[in-house]
Design a protein around this motif. Structure first.
Motif, PDB file in Angstrom:
ATOM      1  N   GLU A 153       0.855  -1.179   0.000  1.00  0.00           N
ATOM      2  CA  GLU A 153       0.000   0.000   0.000  1.00  0.00           C
ATOM      3  C   GLU A 153       0.893   1.231   0.000  1.00  0.00           C
ATOM      4  O   GLU A 153       1.826   1.329   0.792  1.00  0.00           O
ATOM      5  N   ILE A 154       0.596   2.167  -0.896  1.00  0.00           N
ATOM      6  CA  ILE A 154       1.418   3.355  -1.072  1.00  0.00           C
ATOM      7  C   ILE A 154       0.671   4.555  -0.493  1.00  0.00           C
ATOM      8  O   ILE A 154      -0.439   4.870  -0.947  1.00  0.00           O
ATOM      9  N   PRO A 155       1.220   5.237   0.507  1.00  0.00           N
ATOM     10  CA  PRO A 155       0.532   6.401   1.081  1.00  0.00           C
ATOM     11  C   PRO A 155       0.357   7.506   0.033  1.00  0.00           C
ATOM     12  O   PRO A 155       1.298   7.866  -0.679  1.00  0.00           O
ATOM     13  N   PHE A 156      -0.862   8.028  -0.064  1.00  0.00           N
ATOM     14  CA  PHE A 156      -1.166   9.129  -0.980  1.00  0.00           C
ATOM     15  C   PHE A 156      -2.204  10.024  -0.308  1.00  0.00           C
ATOM     16  O   PHE A 156      -3.396   9.818  -0.443  1.00  0.00           O
ATOM     17  N   GLY A 157      -1.719  10.997   0.463  1.00  0.00           N
ATOM     18  CA  GLY A 157      -2.626  11.814   1.248  1.00  0.00           C
ATOM     19  C   GLY A 157      -3.373  10.951   2.246  1.00  0.00           C
ATOM     20  O   GLY A 157      -2.770  10.169   2.990  1.00  0.00           O
ATOM     21  N   ASP A 158      -4.684  11.056   2.232  1.00  0.00           N
ATOM     22  CA  ASP A 158      -5.505  10.226   3.105  1.00  0.00           C
ATOM     23  C   ASP A 158      -5.800   8.863   2.497  1.00  0.00           C
ATOM     24  O   ASP A 158      -6.430   8.015   3.144  1.00  0.00           O
ATOM     25  N   ALA A 159      -5.384   8.654   1.254  1.00  0.00           N
ATOM     26  CA  ALA A 159      -5.670   7.402   0.547  1.00  0.00           C
ATOM     27  C   ALA A 159      -4.475   6.458   0.623  1.00  0.00           C
ATOM     28  O   ALA A 159      -3.388   6.816   1.074  1.00  0.00           O
ATOM     29  N   ARG A 160      -4.724   5.239   0.182  1.00  0.00           N
ATOM     30  CA  ARG A 160      -3.684   4.227   0.045  1.00  0.00           C
ATOM     31  C   ARG A 160      -3.816   3.617  -1.346  1.00  0.00           C
ATOM     32  O   ARG A 160      -4.865   3.073  -1.685  1.00  0.00           O
ATOM     33  N   LEU A 161      -2.753   3.725  -2.137  1.00  0.00           N
ATOM     34  CA  LEU A 161      -2.766   3.170  -3.480  1.00  0.00           C
ATOM     35  C   LEU A 161      -2.261   1.733  -3.418  1.00  0.00           C
ATOM     36  O   LEU A 161      -1.167   1.477  -2.914  1.00  0.00           O
TER      37      LEU A 161
ATOM     38  N   PHE B 224       0.902  -0.968  -9.864  1.00  0.00           N
ATOM     39  CA  PHE B 224       0.030  -0.291  -8.909  1.00  0.00           C
ATOM     40  C   PHE B 224      -1.187   0.276  -9.627  1.00  0.00           C
ATOM     41  O   PHE B 224      -1.249   0.341 -10.859  1.00  0.00           O
ATOM     42  N   GLU B 225      -2.177   0.687  -8.832  1.00  0.00           N
ATOM     43  CA  GLU B 225      -3.349   1.373  -9.354  1.00  0.00           C
ATOM     44  C   GLU B 225      -3.494   2.716  -8.663  1.00  0.00           C
ATOM     45  O   GLU B 225      -3.338   2.825  -7.443  1.00  0.00           O
ATOM     46  N   GLY B 226      -3.787   3.728  -9.478  1.00  0.00           N
ATOM     47  CA  GLY B 226      -3.951   5.078  -8.962  1.00  0.00           C
ATOM     48  C   GLY B 226      -5.389   5.542  -9.073  1.00  0.00           C
ATOM     49  O   GLY B 226      -6.307   4.751  -9.320  1.00  0.00           O
ATOM     50  N   PRO B 227      -5.611   6.836  -8.897  1.00  0.00           N
ATOM     51  CA  PRO B 227      -6.967   7.390  -8.944  1.00  0.00           C
ATOM     52  C   PRO B 227      -7.732   6.957 -10.199  1.00  0.00           C
ATOM     53  O   PRO B 227      -7.210   7.000 -11.306  1.00  0.00           O
ATOM     54  N   GLY B 228      -8.978   6.534  -9.983  1.00  0.00           N
ATOM     55  CA  GLY B 228      -9.840   6.148 -11.091  1.00  0.00           C
ATOM     56  C   GLY B 228      -9.685   4.719 -11.548  1.00  0.00           C
ATOM     57  O   GLY B 228     -10.385   4.294 -12.476  1.00  0.00           O
TER      58      GLY B 228
ATOM     59  N   SER C 216      -9.009  -1.142  -8.121  1.00  0.00           N
ATOM     60  CA  SER C 216      -8.759  -1.381  -6.698  1.00  0.00           C
ATOM     61  C   SER C 216      -8.620  -0.070  -5.928  1.00  0.00           C
ATOM     62  O   SER C 216      -9.111   0.054  -4.797  1.00  0.00           O
ATOM     63  N   ALA C 217      -7.934   0.895  -6.537  1.00  0.00           N
ATOM     64  CA  ALA C 217      -7.752   2.174  -5.851  1.00  0.00           C
ATOM     65  C   ALA C 217      -9.088   2.841  -5.565  1.00  0.00           C
ATOM     66  O   ALA C 217      -9.285   3.439  -4.500  1.00  0.00           O
ATOM     67  N   LEU C 218     -10.020   2.726  -6.502  1.00  0.00           N
ATOM     68  CA  LEU C 218     -11.323   3.364  -6.336  1.00  0.00           C
ATOM     69  C   LEU C 218     -12.195   2.605  -5.336  1.00  0.00           C
ATOM     70  O   LEU C 218     -12.900   3.214  -4.520  1.00  0.00           O
ATOM     71  N   TYR C 219     -12.141   1.273  -5.372  1.00  0.00           N
ATOM     72  CA  TYR C 219     -12.920   0.510  -4.406  1.00  0.00           C
ATOM     73  C   TYR C 219     -12.368   0.657  -2.983  1.00  0.00           C
ATOM     74  O   TYR C 219     -13.124   0.703  -2.013  1.00  0.00           O
TER      75      TYR C 219
END
Length: 446
Positions: A127-135, A181-185, A188-191
């Motif tokens: 899991e990659i930290p991205f602000g409040d999200a995790r990619l 990895f998966e990013g915004p949109g 997995s990143a969106l779910y």
């Protein structure tokens, strides 16, 4: 369903079948299972497509669980891999508001996780930290010590599990680490991060990805490359233009003007019509076009759209214009002949040519002819051939000799004959405007 693997139109069921078959070399599919599943489906029957692929996936998953109980670990691993692919294929035509959508995605992801736990060495779930999200991502080691590392990014509808098959395993075989990895949109990143929709400025999430990967002891910071597939052919060069720590970039295939390309395929009377008129026309099209129905259903989820007419404004920022001078690392652009033949608008063709004519980095454009078996979108059906080209190019770009050379533009000799074959003499009027066609290897050092 009558299977026609020569029909490579993106979004159509025949292409999706080829897409599943492409994963056979890495154990992600079996020819007989794919053919028999497709044979049970009526053309354009979405519910039957979902149900039959799910049935095949369920069967493979049960076989994997039975093998696991018997400690037949190789059998279990192989069956889990196939089940994961079949669940992804099943969910392709489901809309995000269909309860099956999330359930099938979860099953496919779980099966892949089961499979990689049975591998040695074991790909790492990260899991990659991205602000409040995790990619979400998978990190696959290429061996001991610091290694060159490839970041693999999918597109509008691909998953990171698919990209592990597409290039992750091949990277490790060649001694490269790979972070898929998966990013915004993306799925997995969106779910996992509801509301994290697609964005044009992919250098923002890419900075978080590069920050993460460079803190890993296995990664050689001087040999960090990025590949983007499909829509990733825009996202990757966009990110590389703003992220100097990426030392080589591969666009498979390069897309430079998504918003204008979308506008160009619509007659002026419709694209300039009031919103309600365009929405009505698009709605009618979805009833007869499998591709339109799928693309709109997926866009509603990944981009957060409510009306088809929002496409025009939503895609408008997705342009590489203005990044030509910022892109400094070597760039490899990959196209299949089928992709070039399916470029309906000369605007799309010229936008790519104009961009490549203005970049100042070392640039290579490679074309896969259809008769050699890798001419489909992102080389579906010919991934081994694609990976040979990709890693041979990467080896050259990171060789000591390359550092001494001036940036050069290398055009595949197949390019112009293929463009003329499908677009006739009108392509010559476009080509004549750009210096890149004065010869096939032009020094572009500034």
């Amino acid at each position: 369903m009558h299977i026609n693997l020569l029909d490579t139109a993106v979004g159509h069921s025949h292409f999706e079948i080829m897409r599943a078959l492409s994963l056979m070399p890495t154990g992600g599919a079996e020819l007989g299972e794919v053919v028999q599943t497709a044979n049970r489906i009526k053309d354009r029957d979405v519910d039957q497509w979902i149900n039959e692929w799910r049935a095949t996936a369920d069967h493979a998953a049960r076989a994997a669980e039975d093998a696991l109980l018997k400690e037949q670990f190789v059998t279990a691993r192989q069956a889990f891999l196939r089940a994961s692919t079949y669940y992804r294929t099943a969910v392709f035509y489901a809309t995000f508001d269909d309860p099956r959508h999330k359930r099938l995605w979860e099953h496919g992801r779980a099966c892949f996780h089961q499979a990689i736990r049975l591998m040695s060495p074991t790909p790492e779930i990260v899991e990659i930290p991205f602000g409040d999200a995790r990619l979400p991502g998978y990190f696959i080691k290429g061996g001991e010590g610091k290694r060159p590392t490839l970041i693999a990014l999918g597109g509008f509808d691909s998953t990171m599990e698919e990209n592990v098959h597409t290039i992750g395993f091949a990277a490790a075989e060649r001694g490269w680490n790979c972070l898929a990895f998966e990013g915004p949109g993306q799925w997995s990143a969106l779910y996992l991060n509801p509301g994290l929709t697609l964005r044009h400025d992919y250098e923002v999430p890419m900075k978080a990805v590069v920050d993460y990967v460079l803190q890993r002891p296995e990664v050689d910071a001087e040999r960090l490359a990025l590949i983007g597939y499909s829509l990733g052919g825009y996202l990757a060069p966009r990110a590389a233009a703003f992220e100097p720590r990426i030392r080589a970039c591969i666009a498979n295939n390069l897309i430079t003007e998504i918003g204008e390309a979308f506008r160009a395929v619509w007659p002026p009377v419709l694209r300039d019509a009031p919103m309600v008129v365009f929405d009505g026309a698009f709605s009618a099209m979805t009833k007869i076009s499998q591709h339109a129905r799928w693309s709109w259903g997926h866009s509603r989820w990944t981009m957060g759209l409510e009306h088809p007419s929002e496409f025009f404004d939503a895609w408008k920022p997705y342009t590489l214009t203005g990044t030509e001078d910022r892109l400094r690392c070597p760039l490899l652009c990959l196209y299949g002949e089928d992709e070039l033949s399916q470029m309906e608008s000369m605007f799309v063709v010229e936008a790519v040519i104009r961009y490549l004519d203005n970049v100042t980095c070392d640039t290579t454009l490679h074309v896969f002819p259809t008769n050699q078996g890798a001419g489909a979108h992102c080389q579906a059906g010919g991934l081994t051939l694609a990976n040979d080209v990709i890693f041979d190019w990467l080896d050259r770009m990171f060789s000591p000799e390359q550092a001494q050379r001036a940036p050069t533009l290398h055009l595949d000799p197949h390019l112009v004959p293929i463009l003329r074959r499908y677009h006739g003499k009108k392509i010559d009027a476009i080509l004549s405007k750009y210096r890149m066609f004065t010869n096939l290897s032009t020094n572009i050092a500034q």
